[in-house]
Design an enzyme around this catalytic site. Structure first.
Site, PDB file in Angstrom:
ATOM      1  CG  HIS A  20      -2.275  -0.727   0.903  1.00  0.00           C
ATOM      2  ND1 HIS A  20      -3.327  -0.214   0.821  1.00  0.00           N
ATOM      3  CD2 HIS A  20      -2.437  -1.995   0.515  1.00  0.00           C
ATOM      4  CE1 HIS A  20      -4.293  -1.017   0.427  1.00  0.00           C
ATOM      5  NE2 HIS A  20      -3.665  -2.150   0.190  1.00  0.00           N
ATOM      6  CG  ASP A 121      -4.328   3.123   1.612  1.00  0.00           C
ATOM      7  OD1 ASP A 121      -5.255   2.672   1.602  1.00  0.00           O
ATOM      8  OD2 ASP A 121      -3.461   2.420   1.074  1.00  0.00           O
TER       9      ASP A 121
END
Ligand code: UDP
Length: 482
Positions: A20, A121
């Site tokens: 990520h 994110d």
């Protein structure tokens, strides 16, 4: 006066697990280059920041600076080996406060330059509330595949249709052969753009909830977090997708568009289209590329399950036995703790046949002419690195969007095969290796042609930087106050 002392200041908040942080940092880096007057502060845990600088070697533009935030692991606490979710759970519990304090620290350090936008994110669902409290813009990046986002958005409908399917209700796809079909094998016709997928392809966290009636095996806070994604994203000023619109069906992209205020497909910020010269030596610390130079063209099986995934011990052993039996040269990116699962004497016996490393410069490995097949967990980035390298795949999906990616690879794009029975067995793997590397030239040629077409699409949409310049420009407009 520094060029980045303008009034816009973007706090970039990372989810520090798996792959990520890379796309988020790369996106921030590309946005910072495109908007030199905007200050970007990248907030991430110290551990993840260290990993990023050790593995990416990326040079950050002058207006992007990295900062460490606390990871939520209490001082002196020893994480339980074999339970990666514990770290995620501790992080998520602490994260809203950690990032709030981190942003205060950054504002103080930059001479009270207030945050004007949060770019985070999308797994950090609390970013929505933080941005609302601070009266700033909120632009989340969704890292997994767009079809994975659809599955999250429609999880309630998926529960309903599965229950119906179990109760012998309405038929779902499969040419009407509903009677004996296991509900898990039914197609997701009810969800726009997902009719190619089956219930069994859903991300494990969604599937488990469906099968167990909302009782997830996933850690409670992580499950709650994922459930909130569909609730909060419509509040974002724009949702940035780690994908190209052209790669996805119009039904899917139109449907997602209707759910959000704005949705921007920027491409893959981490994608590299390798061209000579090769990367500086620090990014190939394990000597993979010189080893590949000595192998025959398209002869090598490259194996990697990404940054977090692992198969059960007996599958590691079965895969190793298949490699040994088929005599295929192999390059295996295998974390140290999994070596114990390899068969006795395997390392000695295959010293000449293969090379095992703890980390490989994967994008460059997959673009090396010696690599003929990628044995993969079907991680989203890995699949596209394989496409860019024109390498067909043998898929053993493990987590997240892996099964959906595997479905696309085998059934939609036709650029690889899934392992027989969905798990590694010696016999199944020998067969798959024969299929992809063996003498059936026609099958191989067909897969290669399909991969080349897809690669062309990706490179055309993205350019060698993996990101659409116009779309990046649109994101920079979104994150700034006029
Ligand atoms: N990767 C790498 N070297 C390795 C293993 C992984 O460079 O030895 C990189 C890989 O190139 C990819 C990322 O790690 O960009 C993994 O991301 P992906 O989405 O494929 O899988 P995840 O780790 O999220 O399961």
């Amino acid at each position: 006066m520094s060029q980045s002392s303008g009034k816009n200041h973007v706090a970039v908040l990372a989810f520090p697990f798996g792959c990520h942080p890379w796309p988020l940092l790369n996106l921030a880096s590309k946005l910072a280059s495109a908007a030199p007057d905007v200050r970007f502060s990248f907030l991430n845990t110290a551990k993840s920041n260290q990993k990023l600088s050790a593995t990416s070697g990326a040079h950050l533009p002058h207006n992007l600076k990295s900062y460490d935030v606390v990871d939520g692991v209490p001082e002196g606490h020893v994480l339980t080996p074999g339970n990666p979710l514990e770290e995620v759970e501790l992080f998520l519990e602490a994260a809203p406060e950690s990032f709030r304090k981190g942003m205060d620290m950054v504002v103080a350090e930059t001479g009270q330059q207030k945050i004007t936008c949060i770019l985070n994110d999308a797994f950090l669902v609390f970013g929505c509330d933080l941005a609302a409290d601070m009266h700033v813009k909120w632009v989340p990046l969704y890292v997994p595949a767009p079809y994975d986002l659809s599955a999250h958005i429609y999880s309630a409908l998926l529960h309903e249709t599965y229950a119906k399917a179990c109760g012998g209700g309405e038929a779902h796809g499969n040419g009407g052969a509903v009677g004996d079909l296991n509900p898990i094998d039914k197609t997701l016709d009810a969800i726009p753009g997902l009719s190619v997928m089956r219930f069994g392809d859903l991300p494990p966290e969604i599937l488990q909830e469906i099968l167990q009636g909302n009782q997830s095996n996933c850690s409670p806070i992580f499950a709650r977090t994922l459930r909130r994604i569909s609730e909060v994203l419509p509040r974002a000023n724009a949702v940035v997708m780690n994908s190209f619109r052209e790669l996805n069906s119009t039904i899917l992209t139109d449907d997602l568009k209707s759910k959000f205020q704005d949705i921007l497909y920027v491409g893959f910020p981490t994608l590299i289209v390798p061209t000579p010269p090769l990367p500086p030596s620090h990014s190939d610390a394990t000597g993979c590329l010189p080893w590949l130079d000595e192998q025959k063209p398209t002869s090598v099986a490259y194996i990697s399950f990404g940054t977090v995934a692992a198969v059960p011990p007996h599958e590691f052993a079965a895969l190793a036995e298949a490699l040994e039996a088929s005599c295929v040269p192999f390059l295996w990116s295998l974390r140290e703790n999994f070596k114990a699962f390899l068969p006795n004497g395997f390392l000695e016996r295959t010293r000449k046949q293969g090379k095992i490393v703890p980390w490989a410069p994967q994008a460059y490995v997959l673009s090396h002419k010696a690599v003929g097949v990628y044995i993969t967990h079907c991680g989203y980035h890995s699949v596209f690195e394989s496409i860019v390298g024109e390498v067909p795949m043998i898929c053993r999906p493990i987590l997240g969007d892996g099964k959906m990616n595997g479905r696309m690879v085998e059934d939609v794009w036709e650029i690889g095969v899934r392992v027989e029975g969905g798990v590694f067995t010696k016999k199944g793997m020998v067969k798959s290796l024969e299929l992809v590397l063996g003498h059936d030239d026609q099958h191989r040629r067909r897969m290669k042609e399909k991969i080349r077409d897809l690669k062309e699409l990706v490179v055309k949409a993205a350019g060698p930087d993996g990101i659409d310049k116009d779309k990046a420009q649109t994101v920079t407009t979104k994150i700034q106050n006029n």
